[in-house]
Design a protein around this motif. Structure first.
Motif, PDB file in Angstrom:
ATOM      1  N   VAL A  63     102.536  77.293   3.162  1.00 13.75           N
ATOM      2  CA  VAL A  63     101.333  77.177   2.332  1.00 13.75           C
ATOM      3  C   VAL A  63     100.194  77.814   3.108  1.00 13.75           C
ATOM      4  O   VAL A  63     100.066  77.623   4.315  1.00 13.75           O
ATOM      5  CB  VAL A  63     100.975  75.695   2.043  1.00 13.75           C
ATOM      6  CG1 VAL A  63      99.685  75.596   1.244  1.00 13.75           C
ATOM      7  CG2 VAL A  63     102.100  74.993   1.303  1.00 13.75           C
ATOM      8  N   GLY A  64      99.369  78.579   2.402  1.00  9.42           N
ATOM      9  CA  GLY A  64      98.229  79.192   3.066  1.00  9.42           C
ATOM     10  C   GLY A  64      97.059  79.339   2.123  1.00  9.42           C
ATOM     11  O   GLY A  64      97.218  79.427   0.905  1.00  9.42           O
ATOM     12  N   GLU A  65      95.875  79.322   2.692  1.00 13.07           N
ATOM     13  CA  GLU A  65      94.652  79.565   1.943  1.00 13.07           C
ATOM     14  C   GLU A  65      93.985  80.779   2.576  1.00 13.07           C
ATOM     15  O   GLU A  65      93.821  80.830   3.796  1.00 13.07           O
ATOM     16  CB  GLU A  65      93.750  78.331   2.012  1.00 13.07           C
ATOM     17  CG  GLU A  65      92.635  78.370   0.999  1.00 13.07           C
ATOM     18  CD  GLU A  65      91.956  77.025   0.851  1.00 13.07           C
ATOM     19  OE1 GLU A  65      92.559  76.103   0.262  1.00 13.07           O
ATOM     20  OE2 GLU A  65      90.828  76.895   1.345  1.00 13.07           O
ATOM     21  N   PHE A  66      93.619  81.752   1.738  1.00 15.17           N
ATOM     22  CA  PHE A  66      93.156  83.033   2.235  1.00 15.17           C
ATOM     23  C   PHE A  66      91.918  83.502   1.490  1.00 15.17           C
ATOM     24  O   PHE A  66      91.700  83.132   0.335  1.00 15.17           O
ATOM     25  CB  PHE A  66      94.248  84.101   2.051  1.00 15.17           C
ATOM     26  CG  PHE A  66      95.570  83.722   2.634  1.00 15.17           C
ATOM     27  CD1 PHE A  66      95.840  83.946   3.970  1.00 15.17           C
ATOM     28  CD2 PHE A  66      96.541  83.122   1.850  1.00 15.17           C
ATOM     29  CE1 PHE A  66      97.059  83.593   4.520  1.00 15.17           C
ATOM     30  CE2 PHE A  66      97.765  82.761   2.384  1.00 15.17           C
ATOM     31  CZ  PHE A  66      98.023  83.002   3.721  1.00 15.17           C
ATOM     32  N   ASP A  67      91.135  84.363   2.154  1.00 15.62           N
ATOM     33  CA  ASP A  67      90.031  85.054   1.513  1.00 15.62           C
ATOM     34  C   ASP A  67      90.566  86.399   1.035  1.00 15.62           C
ATOM     35  O   ASP A  67      91.058  87.194   1.830  1.00 15.62           O
ATOM     36  CB  ASP A  67      88.872  85.264   2.486  1.00 15.62           C
ATOM     37  CG  ASP A  67      87.753  86.056   1.837  1.00 15.62           C
ATOM     38  OD1 ASP A  67      87.059  85.472   0.986  1.00 15.62           O
ATOM     39  OD2 ASP A  67      87.600  87.246   2.161  1.00 15.62           O
ATOM     40  N   LEU A  68      90.485  86.631  -0.258  1.00 20.20           N
ATOM     41  CA  LEU A  68      90.962  87.881  -0.841  1.00 20.20           C
ATOM     42  C   LEU A  68      89.775  88.551  -1.514  1.00 20.20           C
ATOM     43  O   LEU A  68      89.388  88.196  -2.617  1.00 20.20           O
ATOM     44  CB  LEU A  68      92.078  87.606  -1.850  1.00 20.20           C
ATOM     45  CG  LEU A  68      92.763  88.805  -2.476  1.00 20.20           C
ATOM     46  CD1 LEU A  68      93.499  89.612  -1.404  1.00 20.20           C
ATOM     47  CD2 LEU A  68      93.731  88.350  -3.541  1.00 20.20           C
ATOM     48  N   ASP A  69      89.157  89.482  -0.795  1.00 18.95           N
ATOM     49  CA  ASP A  69      87.971  90.189  -1.299  1.00 18.95           C
ATOM     50  C   ASP A  69      86.890  89.232  -1.780  1.00 18.95           C
ATOM     51  O   ASP A  69      86.310  89.405  -2.849  1.00 18.95           O
ATOM     52  CB  ASP A  69      88.359  91.160  -2.424  1.00 18.95           C
ATOM     53  CG  ASP A  69      89.238  92.286  -1.938  1.00 18.95           C
ATOM     54  OD1 ASP A  69      89.132  92.640  -0.750  1.00 18.95           O
ATOM     55  OD2 ASP A  69      90.031  92.803  -2.743  1.00 18.95           O
ATOM     56  N   GLY A  70      86.629  88.190  -1.005  1.00 18.72           N
ATOM     57  CA  GLY A  70      85.573  87.240  -1.337  1.00 18.72           C
ATOM     58  C   GLY A  70      86.001  86.086  -2.221  1.00 18.72           C
ATOM     59  O   GLY A  70      85.220  85.188  -2.494  1.00 18.72           O
ATOM     60  N   SER A  71      87.245  86.080  -2.668  1.00 17.07           N
ATOM     61  CA  SER A  71      87.777  84.991  -3.486  1.00 17.07           C
ATOM     62  C   SER A  71      88.798  84.209  -2.671  1.00 17.07           C
ATOM     63  O   SER A  71      89.613  84.800  -1.960  1.00 17.07           O
ATOM     64  CB  SER A  71      88.478  85.538  -4.733  1.00 17.07           C
ATOM     65  OG  SER A  71      87.581  86.228  -5.558  1.00 17.07           O
ATOM     66  N   THR A  72      88.756  82.898  -2.776  1.00 21.00           N
ATOM     67  CA  THR A  72      89.726  82.059  -2.078  1.00 21.00           C
ATOM     68  C   THR A  72      90.973  81.928  -2.937  1.00 21.00           C
ATOM     69  O   THR A  72      90.889  81.618  -4.125  1.00 21.00           O
ATOM     70  CB  THR A  72      89.140  80.663  -1.798  1.00 21.00           C
ATOM     71  OG1 THR A  72      87.975  80.821  -0.980  1.00 21.00           O
ATOM     72  CG2 THR A  72      90.147  79.780  -1.082  1.00 21.00           C
ATOM     73  N   VAL A  73      92.118  82.198  -2.333  1.00 12.45           N
ATOM     74  CA  VAL A  73      93.393  82.013  -3.010  1.00 12.45           C
ATOM     75  C   VAL A  73      94.257  81.085  -2.183  1.00 12.45           C
ATOM     76  O   VAL A  73      94.167  81.054  -0.952  1.00 12.45           O
ATOM     77  CB  VAL A  73      94.150  83.338  -3.264  1.00 12.45           C
ATOM     78  CG1 VAL A  73      93.389  84.230  -4.205  1.00 12.45           C
ATOM     79  CG2 VAL A  73      94.468  84.057  -1.985  1.00 12.45           C
ATOM     80  N   ARG A  74      95.067  80.306  -2.858  1.00 12.34           N
ATOM     81  CA  ARG A  74      96.020  79.431  -2.187  1.00 12.34           C
ATOM     82  C   ARG A  74      97.407  79.856  -2.635  1.00 12.34           C
ATOM     83  O   ARG A  74      97.652  80.016  -3.836  1.00 12.34           O
ATOM     84  CB  ARG A  74      95.764  77.974  -2.550  1.00 12.34           C
ATOM     85  CG  ARG A  74      96.646  77.037  -1.789  1.00 12.34           C
ATOM     86  CD  ARG A  74      96.131  75.623  -1.861  1.00 12.34           C
ATOM     87  NE  ARG A  74      96.902  74.834  -0.929  1.00 12.34           N
ATOM     88  CZ  ARG A  74      97.387  73.643  -1.202  1.00 12.34           C
ATOM     89  NH1 ARG A  74      97.140  73.085  -2.358  1.00 12.34           N
ATOM     90  NH2 ARG A  74      98.089  72.996  -0.302  1.00 12.34           N
ATOM     91  N   ILE A  75      98.282  80.071  -1.678  1.00 12.10           N
ATOM     92  CA  ILE A  75      99.636  80.524  -1.958  1.00 12.10           C
ATOM     93  C   ILE A  75     100.613  79.535  -1.326  1.00 12.10           C
ATOM     94  O   ILE A  75     100.431  79.124  -0.187  1.00 12.10           O
ATOM     95  CB  ILE A  75      99.874  81.931  -1.377  1.00 12.10           C
ATOM     96  CG1 ILE A  75      98.876  82.934  -1.977  1.00 12.10           C
ATOM     97  CG2 ILE A  75     101.319  82.378  -1.628  1.00 12.10           C
ATOM     98  CD1 ILE A  75      98.903  84.292  -1.311  1.00 12.10           C
ATOM     99  N   ALA A  76     101.640  79.167  -2.095  1.00 16.69           N
ATOM    100  CA  ALA A  76     102.692  78.303  -1.591  1.00 16.69           C
ATOM    101  C   ALA A  76     104.034  78.981  -1.851  1.00 16.69           C
ATOM    102  O   ALA A  76     104.221  79.618  -2.898  1.00 16.69           O
ATOM    103  CB  ALA A  76     102.648  76.941  -2.302  1.00 16.69           C
TER     104      ALA A  76
END
Length: 81
Positions: A63-76
């Motif tokens: 599981v990770g939380e990332f900044d994608l071009d200024g947007s926060t995304v969470r991927i599992a």
């Protein structure tokens, strides 16, 4: 997104050939782009399924939380048998 998932796979020590199931949540703009390119993303990361929207409460292999071009995304991710 593909780069983020590939990094997660590497960090979780998945085998190159491991199939995964992927969940992603983020802004409407990000989830719309992922839905539009779902088949291509799935092929690149060997995902049997790419689900957008809320990440359900469950047990995941990564599981990770990332900044994608200024947007926060969470991927599992879960590794599939």
């Amino acid at each position: 997104v593909v780069s983020l998932v590939q990094g997660m796979r590497r960090d979780a020590k998945f085998h190159v050939s491991d199939r995964i199931r992927m969940w992603l949540t983020g802004t409407e703009e990000v989830t719309a782009a992922v839905r539009e390119h779902r088949d291509w993303i799935a092929g690149e990361v060997l995902a049997r399924d790419v689900v957008t929207g809320d990440v359900p409460g469950a047990s995941y292999d990564a599981v990770g939380e990332f900044d994608l071009d200024g947007s926060t995304v969470r991927i599992a991710l879960t590794r599939e048998a």
